[in-house]
Motif scaffolding. Sequence first.
Motif, PDB file in Angstrom:
ATOM      1  N   SER A 127      40.408  24.002  69.053  1.00  0.00           N
ATOM      2  CA  SER A 127      39.175  24.084  68.101  1.00  0.00           C
ATOM      3  C   SER A 127      39.086  22.639  67.400  1.00  0.00           C
ATOM      4  N   ALA A 128      40.066  22.545  66.955  1.00  0.00           N
ATOM      5  CA  ALA A 128      40.450  21.173  65.895  1.00  0.00           C
ATOM      6  C   ALA A 128      40.092  20.025  66.466  1.00  0.00           C
ATOM      7  N   SER A 139      36.453  19.878  67.607  1.00  0.00           N
ATOM      8  CA  SER A 139      35.544  19.421  66.481  1.00  0.00           C
ATOM      9  C   SER A 139      35.854  17.970  66.109  1.00  0.00           C
ATOM     10  N   SER A 140      37.123  17.391  66.186  1.00  0.00           N
ATOM     11  CA  SER A 140      37.418  15.922  66.029  1.00  0.00           C
ATOM     12  C   SER A 140      36.417  15.111  66.897  1.00  0.00           C
ATOM     13  N   GLU A 183      33.849  15.945  68.505  1.00  0.00           N
ATOM     14  CA  GLU A 183      32.479  15.913  68.083  1.00  0.00           C
ATOM     15  C   GLU A 183      32.148  15.159  67.076  1.00  0.00           C
ATOM     16  N   ALA A 184      33.193  15.117  65.988  1.00  0.00           N
ATOM     17  CA  ALA A 184      32.711  14.504  64.717  1.00  0.00           C
ATOM     18  C   ALA A 184      32.781  12.723  65.224  1.00  0.00           C
TER      19      ALA A 184
END
Length: 225
Positions: A21-22, A25-26, A28-29
């Motif tokens: 998940s991290a 998210s990374s 995507e960022a």
Amino acid sequence: MKIFYRCVVLGLALMLTTQLSAQMSSTEANLMGHIDFLTSRKLMGRKAGSDGELQAAKYIYGQFKDRGLILLSDANGQDFTIVSDGDSLKSRNIVGIVEGYDPVLKNEYIVIGANMDNIGTNLLTVNGEQQLQVFPGADANASGVACLIELAGMVANSSFMFKRSVVFVAFGAKEEGMAGSWYFVNRSFAQKDDISMMVDLNMVGRSGNNNYFTYFIRYIFINLY
């Protein structure tokens, strides 16, 4: 004892899920960060031959370098000059490679590319006054370049999975007769006959329930990984 093992397995599963998940998210960022830079007003639409296109090229070069790719030029890229509407303009390609692990097949190449330029600016007359219209090109093709950068990092981190070498190219001057692509094939990449496949990332920001991701391929199946 069974409860202990179940707890261990559950703990590992939760930890893995959290890490994935991290990572997502990374990524995507990172994608949003690339697009924010490429579409910023200071790049003024990244028209071929402009300072905005040059800034985009240097940004991509830095991103490729940070991800450990073998770069085939300095930060100015593999530059070329074309004539458009009677004027000459200078553009460039940024090329990075992740070498395959197979001692023979590493001399064959999968090319993944995306054009980095857009159409730049336009002058409009509004209520008798001229206004500058900037075409940021978020989808065409900052979205493709953002994916190119992140995909390059993923392949570099998993190079042990790739028998063939993977070439990542940010093409310049696509809006000028696809000059960057022509230059890559006809002037700068001597091993063009050893290219097994090319994937072009273009306008990939349009996916969704009403606009599904699509791809086109000439071959029914081919083993290239």
